[in-house]
Design an enzyme around this catalytic site. Structure first.
Site, PDB file in Angstrom:
ATOM      1  N   GLY A   1       0.823  -1.203   0.000  1.00 37.10           N
ATOM      2  CA  GLY A   1       0.000   0.000   0.000  1.00 37.10           C
ATOM      3  C   GLY A   1       0.856   1.250   0.000  1.00 37.10           C
TER       4      GLY A   1
ATOM      5  N   GLU B   1      -1.967  -2.262  -6.793  1.00 41.39           N
ATOM      6  CA  GLU B   1      -2.838  -1.203  -7.299  1.00 41.39           C
ATOM      7  C   GLU B   1      -2.131   0.140  -7.326  1.00 41.39           C
ATOM      8  OE1 GLU B   1      -5.544   0.304  -3.591  1.00 41.39           O
ATOM      9  OE2 GLU B   1      -5.994  -1.690  -4.349  1.00 41.39           O
TER      10      GLU B   1
ATOM     11  N   GLY C   1       4.695   5.635   4.533  1.00 39.17           N
ATOM     12  CA  GLY C   1       6.060   5.391   4.940  1.00 39.17           C
ATOM     13  C   GLY C   1       6.341   3.930   5.222  1.00 39.17           C
TER      14      GLY C   1
END
Length: 450
Positions: free
Chosen positions: A233, A258, A236
């Site tokens: 995802g 994605e 950080g």
């Protein structure tokens, strides 16, 4: 590489070659805005692909002439002209993921649509937009434009359905390699109007991680085998996971994700990611969006080891599972002791979105040797500075269940890893308490489910 074919006939498709069509399609943003009717439904691309020139021209026209338009999309960039208080009565915006949107929602005209991210195309088509607007790269030698960084926010099938497709061409946008099923390229002959733009692109800085994130990333890296196919995802944590994978000497990793950020770029540069063991798109990094800054765009632009695809393909759990050893890593806001996960709301207030979390959790677990991981810091400090646990007896009232307890596998905090799959409610609670912040473990034990 496969040969691309056009699927939509634009306004000047019958004129000579694509170069002649390109010239004939040129128009100003004001002329493009005049093609939009009162009451129109519009589909807009996101962030760096937002149609900025049309945004400004249409806002001025609405202020001058009145009328109303409904816009659908996600990830609004900051500073849009159409989404300002003075136009709140004339523009509505529906989004299936909140970023800047959360700060605009108090105006009352920005609304959330719960969907899995791969369903964005079906949601947009169900609204029957007459107009689609997006920004693309300059055409290549054959007249194909890359829909580029946020290409997958506006699916080709939506463009095919629309009566009017308006494209801003910005040479600053990188040309991202894409071919095959669900590619993200658009031919000059498929559009109805072209507006020139040289506006600086919207960059998305990645938040720095902290020591807790480094400990979480270390646990995640231990769960990643050589030859795994990763989905990471944003944030950080994702970049720190990449650093840990390099430090751990992982080999032959692949990418299907994605959202691709700078951490993946570094994994590719280091040779840790070479995509050599993937079953789909072997040898190539697959993504829907690219989020970061100029360094990432320079790396990805024209790079043949990338293959950008529509999110309906990238996030389809069946396609995800076609690769072996898929490891998906996603974030959560809070987890209750039964394993229910909220990743998108703060109480009843929408904070982000449903996104593709559940799609990746299912796809990873369907994958041979795959694992799904949900990561979160064990605690946070509220506005008053009071330490609060993110592992809770029950989700905060009004919170959304993004991932049901029946689908959760690994949960990771800075205190360790809890494997919840096929565990009883009591076993789940004990495993989660063991990775909660120590200050809250005793109270959580008193509130364990039977």
């Amino acid at each position: 590489m496969t040969t691309l074919t056009t699927t939509r006939r634009g306004r000047c498709a019958g004129i000579k070659d694509w170069q002649a069509q390109y010239q004939a399609l040129q128009m100003t943003a004001r002329e493009a805005a005049e093609l939009i009717r009162d009451g129109d439904v519009l589909a807009f691309a996101a962030m760096a692909n937002w149609p900025w020139e049309l945004d400004s021209a249409l806002a001025e026209r609405l202020l001058k002439t009145g009328g109303h338009v409904a816009i659908h999309g996600h990830f609004i960039p900051a500073g849009t002209r159409l989404l300002t208080p003075e136009l709140a009565g004339q523009v509505t915006y529906d989004s299936n993921f909140y970023g800047v949107e959360r700060s605009l929602s108090p105006m009352g005209n920005v609304r959330f649509v719960p969907t899995n991210l791969s369903q964005t195309v079906d949601w947009l088509r169900s609204r029957k937009p007459r107009v689609a607007a997006l920004t693309c790269s300059s055409p290549d030698a054959d007249g194909w434009m890359s829909r580029s960084l946020w290409a997958a926010s506006l699916h080709r099938n939506v463009l095919e359905q629309c009566e009017l497709v308006l494209v801003e061409v910005n040479p600053r946008l990188p040309d991202i390699a894409s071919d095959g099923a669900c590619h993200t390229r658009l031919h000059v002959s498929e559009v109805d109007g072209i507006i020139s733009s040289d506006r600086p692109l919207v960059e998305t800085p990645v938040a720095a991680g902290n020591e807790a994130d480094r400990r979480i990333a270390g646990y995640i890296a231990e769960l990643v085998p050589d030859g795994a196919c990763l989905q990471l995802g944003l944030g950080g944590l994702a970049n720190i996971v990449g650093e840990c994978l390099v430090h751990a000497g992982k080999r032959d990793l692949g990418i299907q994700t994605e959202v691709l950020s700078t951490g993946v770029m570094e994994l590719m540069r280091s040779g840790v990611v070479n995509n050599s063991r993937k079953q789909t798109c072997p040898g190539r990094t697959v993504c829907g969006h690219l989020v970061g800054g100029q360094e990432l765009w320079d790396f990805a632009g024209g790079n043949p080891v990338f293959c950008q695809r529509e999110l309906s393909w990238v996030n389809d759990a069946r396609n995800i599972a076609r690769n072996d050893r898929v490891i998906s890593v996603n974030n959560a806001l809070e987890v209750d002791l039964t394993g229910q996960v909220n990743a998108e709301s703060i109480g009843p207030r929408q904070y982000s979105g449903t996104g593709g979390q559940l799609e990746w959790i299912l796809g990873a677990q369907w994958s041979e040797g795959g694992k799904s991981i949900l990561a979160l810091r064990s605690s946070y400090r509220d506005k008053a500075g009071v330490l609060r646990s993110k592992i809770v007896p029950q989700l905060t009232p009004g919170s959304v269940v993004t991932t049901p307890r029946t689908c959760v596998q690994y949960v990771v905090t800075e205190y360790g890893v809890a494997d919840l799959k096929y565990k009883s409610t009591l076993e789940r609670a004990r495993a989660l308490i063991a990775i909660a912040h120590p200050d809250f473990r005793r109270e959580l034990e008193r509130q364990m489910p039977l």
